[in-house]
Write an enzyme that holds these catalytic residues in place. Structure first.
Site, PDB file in Angstrom:
ATOM      1  N   SER A  65       0.860  -1.314   0.144  1.00 39.49           N
ATOM      2  CA  SER A  65      -0.070   0.237   0.182  1.00 39.49           C
ATOM      3  C   SER A  65       0.699   1.168   0.308  1.00 39.49           C
ATOM      4  O   SER A  65       2.225   1.222   0.710  1.00 39.49           O
ATOM      5  CB  SER A  65      -0.764   0.356   0.858  1.00 39.49           C
ATOM      6  OG  SER A  65      -1.707  -0.782   1.371  1.00 39.49           O
TER       7      SER A  65
HETATM    8  N1  SAM Z   1      -1.162  -4.900   4.186  1.00 37.07           N
HETATM    9  C1  SAM Z   1      -0.353  -4.729   3.194  1.00 37.07           C
HETATM   10  C2  SAM Z   1       0.747  -4.068   3.085  1.00 37.07           C
HETATM   11  O1  SAM Z   1       1.582  -3.484   3.842  1.00 37.07           O
HETATM   12  O2  SAM Z   1       1.308  -4.424   1.797  1.00 37.07           O
HETATM   13  C3  SAM Z   1      -1.279  -4.235   1.668  1.00 37.07           C
HETATM   14  C4  SAM Z   1      -1.841  -5.701   1.016  1.00 37.07           C
HETATM   15  S1  SAM Z   1      -2.802  -5.631  -0.741  1.00 37.07           S
HETATM   16  C5  SAM Z   1      -3.074  -3.573  -1.164  1.00 37.07           C
HETATM   17  C6  SAM Z   1      -3.953  -6.697  -0.268  1.00 37.07           C
HETATM   18  C7  SAM Z   1      -3.750  -8.339  -0.164  1.00 37.07           C
HETATM   19  O3  SAM Z   1      -5.223  -8.359   1.102  1.00 37.07           O
HETATM   20  C8  SAM Z   1      -3.500  -8.893  -0.905  1.00 37.07           C
HETATM   21  O4  SAM Z   1      -2.164  -9.634  -0.771  1.00 37.07           O
HETATM   22  C9  SAM Z   1      -4.395  -9.828  -1.498  1.00 37.07           C
HETATM   23  O5  SAM Z   1      -4.118 -11.020  -1.254  1.00 37.07           O
HETATM   24  C10 SAM Z   1      -5.267 -10.173   0.493  1.00 37.07           C
HETATM   25  N2  SAM Z   1      -6.252 -10.200   0.385  1.00 37.07           N
HETATM   26  C11 SAM Z   1      -7.713 -10.024  -0.194  1.00 37.07           C
HETATM   27  N3  SAM Z   1      -8.446 -10.968   0.012  1.00 37.07           N
HETATM   28  C12 SAM Z   1      -8.682 -11.365   1.004  1.00 37.07           C
HETATM   29  C13 SAM Z   1      -9.219 -11.789   2.276  1.00 37.07           C
HETATM   30  N4  SAM Z   1     -10.375 -12.166   1.985  1.00 37.07           N
HETATM   31  N5  SAM Z   1      -8.652 -12.439   3.010  1.00 37.07           N
HETATM   32  C14 SAM Z   1      -6.898 -11.988   3.848  1.00 37.07           C
HETATM   33  N6  SAM Z   1      -6.353 -11.788   2.311  1.00 37.07           N
HETATM   34  C15 SAM Z   1      -6.688 -10.961   1.944  1.00 37.07           C
END
Ligand code: SAM
Length: 216
Positions: A65
Site C-alpha cells: 500500500s
Molecule cells: N497490508 C499490505 C501491505 O502492507 O503490504 C497491503 C495489502 S494488499 C493492498 C491487499 C492484500 O489483501 C493482498 O495481499 C491480498 O492477497 C489480500 N487479500 C484479499 N482478500 C483477502 C481475504 N479474504 N483474506 C485475507 N487476505 C486477503
C-alpha cells in the site's frame, strides 16, 4: 536486502515530512513510518521508488500500500500498546511492521498462499513476529476474537458482519468499502454494543476476496 543505510534513513525522513504535510498528525504513527525500512520489501528493479508515496507491485497481482494510506488507516485505528489487532491482507507485511512498532499484539491473515509463505519467513528475519494466518480474512478469525482493532487492507463490497461481530466493546474497524475501482474509508466503532460509523476519503485498493468479499 536488509541493509539500512544513512541514504535510506534520509529518504524515510523526507517521506515522514511529506505525510505530515498531507495531514497525518499522530506522532507515534509518523515515528513508526520513520523507523520501518520500506525498501526491503522492494525488488532490485524498483528499489529507487521505495520511499515515494505510491503503491507498488509485490507479485501475485498484489501491492504494497501507499505510505499515506498505511499512515491514514493506522491513525484512524488509534492503536494503544497492548491492543489485540487483526489485519486482513498481510500482503508484503509492511503495514504489519507499523502496527507492531505501535505495540499491537497482531494477528495478520493473508489469502494468497505464496505471499503468506514469503512474509512469514521474511518478517521474523527483520525482527517482527506477529501471528501469521493463511485463509479467508473476510470471515475474521472467530477462534481468536474479540479484537480491539481490525484493519482491512483490501477493498470490500460491504462491511462483513463477521468483522463487526468480532469487535470488542469500544473496538474500532477501519475498512475501505465500495466497488472494484474505488472505496470509501470507513471507521466503525462499537459503543455500548451499537455500531457508530464515520466516513472519510476515497481510496483505491485491490479487491477483498472470499466469502464476504468479491467472488474471484
Ligand atoms: N497490508 C499490505 C501491505 O502492507 O503490504 C497491503 C495489502 S494488499 C493492498 C491487499 C492484500 O489483501 C493482498 O495481499 C491480498 O492477497 C489480500 N487479500 C484479499 N482478500 C483477502 C481475504 N479474504 N483474506 C485475507 N487476505 C486477503
Amino acid at each position: 536486502m536488509l541493509e539500512d543505510n544513512y541514504k535510506q534513513r534520509g529518504l524515510r525522513n523526507k517521506l515522514v515530512k511529506k505525510l505530515r504535510e498531507k495531514g497525518i498528525k499522530d506522532e507515534a504513527v509518523l515515528a513508526a513510518i520513520g523507523k520501518v525500512p520500506r525498501h526491503v520489501f522492494f525488488d532490485e528493479a524498483l528499489l529507487n521508488h521505495a520511499y515515494e508515496d505510491k503503491a507498488f507491485p509485490i507479485g501475485e497481482g498484489q501491492t504494497i500500500s501507499q505510505p499515506f494510506t498505511v499512515a491514514f488507516q493506522t491513525e484512524k485505528l488509534e492503536i494503544k500498546s497492548g491492543d489485540k489487532v487483526l489485519e486482513i491482507g498481510t500482503g508484503s507485511g509492511y503495514q504489519a511492521c507499523i502496527l507492531l512498532e505501535l505495540g499491537a499484539t497482531l494477528y495478520t491473515i493473508e489469502y494468497n498462499r505464496k505471499l503468506y509463505e514469503t512474509v512469514r519467513t521474511f518478517l521474523p528475519q527483520m525482527g517482527y513476529k506477529p501471528f501469521f494466518l493463511h485463509g479467508d480474512g473476510s470471515k475474521g478469525i472467530p477462534a481468536k476474537a474479540p479484537f480491539d482493532k481490525i484493519i482491512v487492507t483490501a477493498g470490500a463490497p460491504v462491511v462483513p458482519a463477521a468483522l463487526t461481530d468480532q469487535l470488542a466493546e469500544g473496538g474500532i474497524l477501519v475498512i475501505p468499502v465500495g466497488d472494484r475501482e474505488k472505496q470509501l474509508m470507513l471507521r466503525i466503532r462499537k459503543k455500548n454494543g451499537k455500531l457508530v460509523r464515520e466516513e472519510f476519503d476515497y481510496f483505491a485498493f485491490v479487491p477483498l476476496l472470499g466469502e464476504q468479499g468479491w467472488k474471484g
